[in-house]
Design an enzyme around this catalytic site. Structure first.
Site, short mmCIF file in Angstrom:
data_model
loop_
_atom_site.label_atom_id
_atom_site.label_comp_id
_atom_site.label_asym_id
_atom_site.label_seq_id
_atom_site.Cartn_x
_atom_site.Cartn_y
_atom_site.Cartn_z
N PRO A 102 -87.55 -48.78 39.94
CA PRO A 102 -87.69 -50.21 40.21
C PRO A 102 -86.33 -50.92 40.19
O PRO A 102 -85.48 -50.58 39.37
CB PRO A 102 -88.59 -50.72 39.08
CG PRO A 102 -88.65 -49.64 38.07
CD PRO A 102 -88.26 -48.36 38.73
N GLY A 106 -83.18 -52.84 34.86
CA GLY A 106 -82.47 -52.17 33.78
C GLY A 106 -82.55 -50.66 33.82
O GLY A 106 -82.21 -50.00 32.84
N GLY A 108 -81.05 -48.73 36.24
CA GLY A 108 -79.93 -48.12 36.97
C GLY A 108 -80.23 -47.80 38.41
O GLY A 108 -79.63 -46.89 38.99
N SER A 109 -81.12 -48.56 39.04
CA SER A 109 -81.51 -48.24 40.41
C SER A 109 -80.31 -48.31 41.37
O SER A 109 -80.13 -47.43 42.21
CB SER A 109 -82.65 -49.17 40.84
OG SER A 109 -82.33 -49.91 41.96
N ALA A 111 -77.10 -47.89 40.76
CA ALA A 111 -76.18 -46.76 40.53
C ALA A 111 -76.77 -45.48 41.09
O ALA A 111 -76.06 -44.67 41.71
CB ALA A 111 -75.90 -46.61 39.03
N ALA A 112 -78.08 -45.28 40.90
CA ALA A 112 -78.70 -44.04 41.36
C ALA A 112 -78.69 -43.96 42.89
O ALA A 112 -78.41 -42.91 43.47
CB ALA A 112 -80.14 -43.95 40.83
N ASP A 155 -73.54 -46.85 33.42
CA ASP A 155 -74.62 -46.53 34.36
C ASP A 155 -74.20 -45.42 35.33
O ASP A 155 -74.90 -44.43 35.50
CB ASP A 155 -75.00 -47.77 35.19
CG ASP A 155 -75.97 -48.67 34.45
OD1 ASP A 155 -76.05 -48.57 33.22
OD2 ASP A 155 -76.64 -49.50 35.12
O1 PMV Z 1 -77.90 -52.69 34.97
P1 PMV Z 1 -78.56 -52.53 33.65
O2 PMV Z 1 -79.67 -53.46 33.43
O3 PMV Z 1 -78.88 -51.12 33.36
O4 PMV Z 1 -77.49 -52.98 32.52
C1 PMV Z 1 -76.27 -52.40 32.38
C2 PMV Z 1 -75.81 -52.42 30.98
C3 PMV Z 1 -74.86 -53.53 30.58
O5 PMV Z 1 -74.28 -53.11 29.36
C4 PMV Z 1 -75.61 -54.82 30.35
C5 PMV Z 1 -73.77 -53.78 31.60
C6 PMV Z 1 -72.75 -52.67 31.71
O6 PMV Z 1 -72.02 -52.67 32.70
O7 PMV Z 1 -72.67 -51.81 30.82
#
Ligand code: PMV
Length: 320
Positions: A102, A106, A108-109, A111-112, A155
């Site tokens: 999703p 939070g 990591g969509s 980045a993946a 991430d």
């Molecule tokens: O993108 P998310 O929701 O997985 O958040 C990343 C984690 C944070 O610590 C909030 C930001 C970061 O760059 O580490």
């Protein structure tokens, strides 16, 4: 003469942050782990249209690479690989992206998806040196800047290496340490259904840190301390202690103002149902929370409680 693979495919997992989100942006240690059952996939095929198309049905996208702006995340992932491979003419390919992760929750969509595109395109171009975990992570980091503003790098690291990582942002090189999970950790992951922008949450924490540097530095220190102790507890198989530290971490995230009524409700419901610990995971303000459960009996009770408390999606992942 460049030879291309006819069909190339690569995937990358989603992730959860077990400890230290936000504080990790400020150089404190954090711990993240992949969720291997939720994946983004990129498939590259030859296109007879003399164009490079990027098609992502889940994101409602069907575009020509050349029409996309510099700050488009999917286009940037492709362009970074072409640049690194020193290919200046856009290849005739279709890049198809599918993701089960999703978005804005939070996990990591972004980045993946980037990591999957980077690996698949590097494979298509026959460039193994661009497919190492380190290289994929570094290129994905460049794409993460679009999503996050000032990403810590955790991430991209966890989705590229696909293993639990103890991570410290530092220069000249981040500390990236895979570590031993002595006893399997069973996490129930529950979605609030509220979409939240990482960039906004990270920017808000930055603003508050600038206004109250000493107070926020202390909060970050506490989160960093928790992540350090948690790593030892995970390495020792001390599940009760890991859970306690998660709940403690959540309290510090509340003080950072990145929790939300929905997240707090789910955390409370999981704890009431017997979870060993619970916290939000990721940027917060919405998205997912995680609860640590000891066994399948507890898992069933916690899953039920989370659904009753309004979770829109609940899944279990086991870290080994
Ligand atoms: O993108 P998310 O929701 O997985 O958040 C990343 C984690 C944070 O610590 C909030 C930001 C970061 O760059 O580490």
């Amino acid at each position: 003469m460049i030879s291309f693979n006819p069909v190339s495919e690569a995937t990358a997992p989603g992730k959860i942050i077990l400890f230290g989100e936000h504080a990790v942006v400020y150089g404190r240690p954090a711990i993240a782990a992949p969720i291997s059952q939720l994946r983004a996939k990129a498939t590259i095929t030859h296109s007879s249209s003399n164009n490079c198309y990027i098609i992502a049905p889940d994101l409602d996208r069907h575009d020509r690479l050349q029409d996309l702006p510099d700050d488009d995340a999917l286009a940037l992932a492709a362009r970074l690989v072409l640049d690194a491979a020193q290919i200046w003419q856009i290849p005739d390919v279709t890049i198809r992206v599918n993701s089960q992760i999703p978005i804005a929750s939070g996990m990591g969509s972004g980045a993946a998806i980037a990591a999957a595109i980077i690996r698949a395109l590097a494979q298509h171009l026959n460039r193994p040196e661009l497919q190492t975990n380190e290289r994929v992570s570094r290129l994905t980091y460049e794409v993460e800047k679009i999503h996050h503003g000032t990403p810590s790098g955790i991430d991209n690291t966890v989705v590229a290496y696909e293993q639990p990582i103890y991570f410290v942002r530092q220069s000249p090189q981040n500390q990236i340490e895979p570590f031993h999970v002595a006893a399997p950790l069973r996490f129930v992951v529950a979605d609030t259904g509220v979409r939240s922008s990482t960039r906004v949450a990270v920017g808000d924490v930055r603003r508050q840190y600038n206004e109250q540097p000493a107070r926020f530095a202390n909060i970050f220190d506490e989160c960093g301390r928790i992540a350090k102790v948690a790593r030892q507890a995970i390495e020792a198989g001390d599940i009760a202690q890991v859970g306690k530290l998660m709940t403690e971490n959540h309290a510090w995230l509340q003080k950072m103002t990145v929790s939300s009524p929905e997240l707090d409700r789910l955390v409370e419901a999981a704890l009431q149902a017997g979870a060993s610990g619970a916290k939000l995971s990721g940027a917060g303000r919405g998205g997912n929370m995680i609860a640590l459960v000891g066994d399948e009996g507890m898992e069933t009770a916690v899953r039920h409680a989370l659904q009753q408390a309004g979770a829109t999606n609940v899944l279990t992942t086991i870290l080994t």
